[in-house]
Motif scaffolding. Structure first.
Motif, PDB file in Angstrom:
ATOM      1  N   HIS A 102       5.550 -10.814   2.152  1.00 14.65           N
ATOM      2  CA  HIS A 102       5.194 -11.462   1.039  1.00 14.65           C
ATOM      3  C   HIS A 102       5.288 -10.647  -0.197  1.00 14.65           C
ATOM      4  O   HIS A 102       5.114  -9.425  -0.147  1.00 14.65           O
ATOM      5  N   ARG A 103       5.618 -11.237  -1.498  1.00 10.07           N
ATOM      6  CA  ARG A 103       5.621 -10.941  -2.520  1.00 10.07           C
ATOM      7  C   ARG A 103       4.329 -11.270  -3.306  1.00 10.07           C
ATOM      8  O   ARG A 103       3.977 -12.481  -3.557  1.00 10.07           O
ATOM      9  N   TYR A 104       3.608 -10.269  -3.863  1.00 11.08           N
ATOM     10  CA  TYR A 104       2.404 -10.470  -4.400  1.00 11.08           C
ATOM     11  C   TYR A 104       2.325 -10.697  -6.104  1.00 11.08           C
ATOM     12  O   TYR A 104       3.130  -9.884  -6.641  1.00 11.08           O
ATOM     13  N   ARG A 105       1.604 -11.564  -6.388  1.00 11.83           N
ATOM     14  CA  ARG A 105       1.448 -12.082  -7.841  1.00 11.83           C
ATOM     15  C   ARG A 105       0.926 -10.714  -8.621  1.00 11.83           C
ATOM     16  O   ARG A 105       1.215 -10.521  -9.989  1.00 11.83           O
ATOM     17  N   ASP A 106       0.142  -9.699  -8.157  1.00 12.55           N
ATOM     18  CA  ASP A 106      -0.344  -8.656  -8.913  1.00 12.55           C
ATOM     19  C   ASP A 106       0.486  -7.460  -9.073  1.00 12.55           C
ATOM     20  O   ASP A 106       0.162  -6.555  -9.530  1.00 12.55           O
ATOM     21  N   GLY A 107       1.587  -7.645  -8.586  1.00  4.37           N
ATOM     22  CA  GLY A 107       2.558  -6.555  -8.706  1.00  4.37           C
ATOM     23  C   GLY A 107       2.294  -5.435  -7.466  1.00  4.37           C
ATOM     24  O   GLY A 107       2.887  -4.494  -7.398  1.00  4.37           O
ATOM     25  N   SER A 108       1.346  -5.661  -6.402  1.00  6.53           N
ATOM     26  CA  SER A 108       1.281  -4.833  -5.156  1.00  6.53           C
ATOM     27  C   SER A 108       2.941  -4.764  -4.561  1.00  6.53           C
ATOM     28  O   SER A 108       3.559  -5.595  -4.777  1.00  6.53           O
ATOM     29  N   PRO A 109       2.781  -3.670  -3.796  1.00  5.96           N
ATOM     30  CA  PRO A 109       4.230  -3.526  -3.079  1.00  5.96           C
ATOM     31  C   PRO A 109       4.403  -4.727  -2.100  1.00  5.96           C
ATOM     32  O   PRO A 109       3.246  -5.274  -1.508  1.00  5.96           O
ATOM     33  N   ASP A 110       5.595  -5.226  -1.910  1.00  5.71           N
ATOM     34  CA  ASP A 110       5.769  -6.314  -1.068  1.00  5.71           C
ATOM     35  C   ASP A 110       5.100  -5.948   0.494  1.00  5.71           C
ATOM     36  O   ASP A 110       5.156  -4.961   1.087  1.00  5.71           O
ATOM     37  N   GLY A 111       4.267  -6.882   1.005  1.00  4.20           N
ATOM     38  CA  GLY A 111       3.813  -6.893   2.269  1.00  4.20           C
ATOM     39  C   GLY A 111       4.758  -7.395   3.339  1.00  4.20           C
ATOM     40  O   GLY A 111       5.381  -8.494   3.136  1.00  4.20           O
ATOM     41  N   GLU A 112       4.464  -6.946   4.679  1.00  7.69           N
ATOM     42  CA  GLU A 112       5.099  -7.319   5.770  1.00  7.69           C
ATOM     43  C   GLU A 112       3.998  -7.280   6.743  1.00  7.69           C
ATOM     44  O   GLU A 112       3.154  -6.496   6.965  1.00  7.69           O
TER      45      GLU A 112
END
Length: 157
Positions: A102-112
């Motif tokens: 997951h790439r987040y809209r808020d700029g958080s690190p990519d989630g797995e």
């Protein structure tokens, strides 16, 4: 099973696998209405204890649309190890291993997320549809949820 039953089960397995792949594809392509069309009218989706269960195809489209619009800039789901069990001619269940990025809209690190989808399927006049989807997790990194349903892995003895 006779030849006709074996052939029917093979065709049904292919249709159910295609349904699982279509869910991932339409989710990743930001197509919530197409995702919802894969479900029965009274379907239920349980993405985990931090997210209320979603009931009904229309509600599924709305909930997914919000997440895709507000939370995710991009997603990529990869499924494997699909195990399908038939509970009669018009009902089946499956467990499918999942890796989701997951790439987040808020700029958080990519989630797995590493986990499984547990599905229940029903044959409808329009073909096989998802009647229930439950997401369980084995692990995650930088994922936007802190609590998930566990996979049910046995503890070491």
């Amino acid at each position: 099973m006779d030849d006709a039953e074996v052939l029917r089960e093979l065709v049904d397995r292919g249709a159910i696998e295609a349904l699982i792949y279509a869910y991932c594809r339409h989710f990743d392509q930001n197509e919530p209405e197409r995702v919802a069309a894969l479900f029965t009218e009274d379907a239920a989706v349980d993405y985990g204890p931090e997210f209320p269960s979603i009931v009904g195809a229309a509600s599924i489209a709305d909930a997914i649309a919000v997440g895709l619009e507000q939370t995710f800039a991009a997603t990529s789901q990869h499924v494997s190890n699909i195990e399908i069990t038939f509970d009669g001619p018009d009902r089946a269940s499956a467990s499918t291993h999942l890796y989701a990025w997951h790439r987040y809209r808020d700029g958080s690190p990519d989630g797995e997320l590493w986990g499984r989808y547990h599905h229940r399927f029903e044959r409808t006049p329009d073909g096989w549809r998802i009647a229930r989807l439950v997401l369980v997790a084995a692990g995650s990194r930088h994922f936007h949820r802190t609590a998930m349903h566990p996979t049910g892995r046995r503890s070491a003895q």
